[in-house]
Design a protein around this motif. Sequence first.
Motif, short mmCIF file in Angstrom:
data_model
loop_
_atom_site.label_atom_id
_atom_site.label_comp_id
_atom_site.label_asym_id
_atom_site.label_seq_id
_atom_site.Cartn_x
_atom_site.Cartn_y
_atom_site.Cartn_z
N MET A 66 3.95 -16.86 0.25
CA MET A 66 5.15 -16.46 1.00
C MET A 66 5.07 -16.99 2.42
SD MET A 66 5.81 -12.53 -0.22
CE MET A 66 4.17 -11.96 0.21
N ASP A 67 6.23 -17.27 2.96
CA ASP A 67 6.32 -17.72 4.35
C ASP A 67 7.54 -17.05 4.95
OD1 ASP A 67 5.90 -19.07 6.74
OD2 ASP A 67 7.04 -20.83 6.07
N PHE A 68 7.34 -15.89 5.54
CA PHE A 68 8.45 -15.17 6.16
C PHE A 68 8.10 -14.87 7.61
CE2 PHE A 68 5.86 -11.99 3.90
CZ PHE A 68 5.52 -11.13 4.93
N ARG A 69 9.11 -14.56 8.37
CA ARG A 69 8.97 -14.21 9.77
C ARG A 69 8.61 -12.72 9.85
NH1 ARG A 69 12.02 -16.19 14.74
NH2 ARG A 69 12.34 -14.33 15.95
N VAL A 70 7.43 -12.40 10.39
CA VAL A 70 6.97 -11.01 10.47
C VAL A 70 7.79 -10.28 11.52
CG1 VAL A 70 5.05 -9.47 11.01
CG2 VAL A 70 4.65 -11.58 9.70
N SER A 71 8.50 -9.26 11.06
CA SER A 71 9.33 -8.44 11.94
C SER A 71 8.68 -7.10 12.22
CB SER A 71 10.70 -8.25 11.29
OG SER A 71 11.52 -7.45 12.09
N VAL A 72 7.99 -6.55 11.22
CA VAL A 72 7.29 -5.27 11.37
C VAL A 72 5.81 -5.50 11.10
CG1 VAL A 72 6.97 -2.96 10.41
CG2 VAL A 72 9.27 -3.82 10.81
N TYR A 73 5.00 -5.03 12.04
CA TYR A 73 3.55 -5.12 11.95
C TYR A 73 2.98 -3.71 11.99
CZ TYR A 73 -1.25 -6.06 13.34
OH TYR A 73 -2.61 -6.09 13.41
N CYS A 74 2.05 -3.42 11.12
CA CYS A 74 1.52 -2.07 11.01
C CYS A 74 0.02 -2.10 10.79
CB CYS A 74 2.22 -1.38 9.84
SG CYS A 74 1.73 0.31 9.55
N ASN A 75 -0.69 -1.26 11.54
CA ASN A 75 -2.12 -1.08 11.37
C ASN A 75 -2.34 0.22 10.60
OD1 ASN A 75 -4.63 0.49 12.49
ND2 ASN A 75 -5.09 -1.67 12.77
N LEU A 76 -3.12 0.15 9.53
CA LEU A 76 -3.47 1.33 8.74
C LEU A 76 -4.99 1.46 8.79
CD1 LEU A 76 -1.24 -0.45 6.54
CD2 LEU A 76 -0.89 1.98 6.29
N ARG A 77 -5.47 2.44 9.50
CA ARG A 77 -6.91 2.65 9.63
C ARG A 77 -7.34 3.75 8.67
NH1 ARG A 77 -9.24 3.04 15.42
NH2 ARG A 77 -9.08 0.80 15.13
N LEU A 78 -8.26 3.42 7.78
CA LEU A 78 -8.78 4.37 6.81
C LEU A 78 -10.12 4.88 7.33
CD1 LEU A 78 -6.85 2.36 5.28
CD2 LEU A 78 -8.10 2.95 3.25
N LYS A 79 -10.16 6.16 7.62
CA LYS A 79 -11.37 6.77 8.15
C LYS A 79 -12.03 7.60 7.05
CE LYS A 79 -9.11 7.29 12.59
NZ LYS A 79 -8.52 8.25 13.50
N GLY A 80 -13.32 7.54 6.96
CA GLY A 80 -14.03 8.31 5.94
C GLY A 80 -14.93 9.32 6.60
N PRO A 81 -15.48 10.23 5.87
CA PRO A 81 -15.24 10.44 4.45
C PRO A 81 -13.93 11.18 4.22
CG PRO A 81 -16.80 12.05 5.25
CD PRO A 81 -16.49 11.14 6.41
N GLU A 82 -13.39 10.99 3.03
CA GLU A 82 -12.13 11.65 2.68
C GLU A 82 -12.38 13.13 2.36
OE1 GLU A 82 -10.19 7.83 0.37
OE2 GLU A 82 -11.54 9.16 -0.71
N PRO A 83 -11.46 13.98 2.77
CA PRO A 83 -11.57 15.39 2.37
C PRO A 83 -11.44 15.51 0.85
CG PRO A 83 -9.95 15.12 4.12
CD PRO A 83 -10.32 13.75 3.65
N GLU A 84 -12.11 16.46 0.27
CA GLU A 84 -12.05 16.66 -1.17
C GLU A 84 -10.60 16.82 -1.63
OE1 GLU A 84 -13.72 19.75 -4.51
OE2 GLU A 84 -14.90 19.42 -2.69
N GLY A 85 -10.27 16.10 -2.70
CA GLY A 85 -8.93 16.19 -3.25
C GLY A 85 -7.93 15.23 -2.63
N HIS A 86 -8.38 14.38 -1.70
CA HIS A 86 -7.48 13.42 -1.04
C HIS A 86 -8.07 12.03 -1.15
CE1 HIS A 86 -4.94 16.53 0.76
NE2 HIS A 86 -6.07 17.22 0.89
N SER A 87 -7.21 11.05 -1.30
CA SER A 87 -7.64 9.66 -1.45
C SER A 87 -6.81 8.75 -0.55
CB SER A 87 -7.48 9.22 -2.91
OG SER A 87 -7.62 7.81 -3.02
#
Length: 130
Positions: A66-87
């Motif tokens: 794909m070659d598109f013009r990026v209009s929306v940029y988003c950072n998703l930071r995954l921090k561990g450890p996950e609480p029980e029952g959540h992923s």
Amino acid sequence: MSLEMFLEADSALSLPILEQVLARAGAEEVYWEDGLLKANFTSGISVWAEERAEDFDIYAEDAKGMDFRVSVYCNLRLKGPEPEGHSSMEDLDKIARGIAQACPACFVISFQFETTMYWRDAAGLHHHWR
């Protein structure tokens, strides 16, 4: 320990649409701060997103042709450890699927720009992590 994921999307995705997607995906809080859309999930994902006014290039190393013009940029930071029952990976899946259902945006979600986890092109939503 934290992992960085990045969402790069075309102009069919707007921050108001992303705000709704994050809320539907189960974010415990979604809010605006200094012009950025932010959200936090119980699983440990923290999100900040902005609309691009410059630097419209895709930074994911594998943009799946794909070659598109990026209009929306988003950072998703995954921090561990996950609480029980959540992923954090299940929440990431809900976000990707939510965007694909909410609008026709082409997008890439990559792990540190190196590995493409999700992408949406003209053929639909794809993933590569399971």
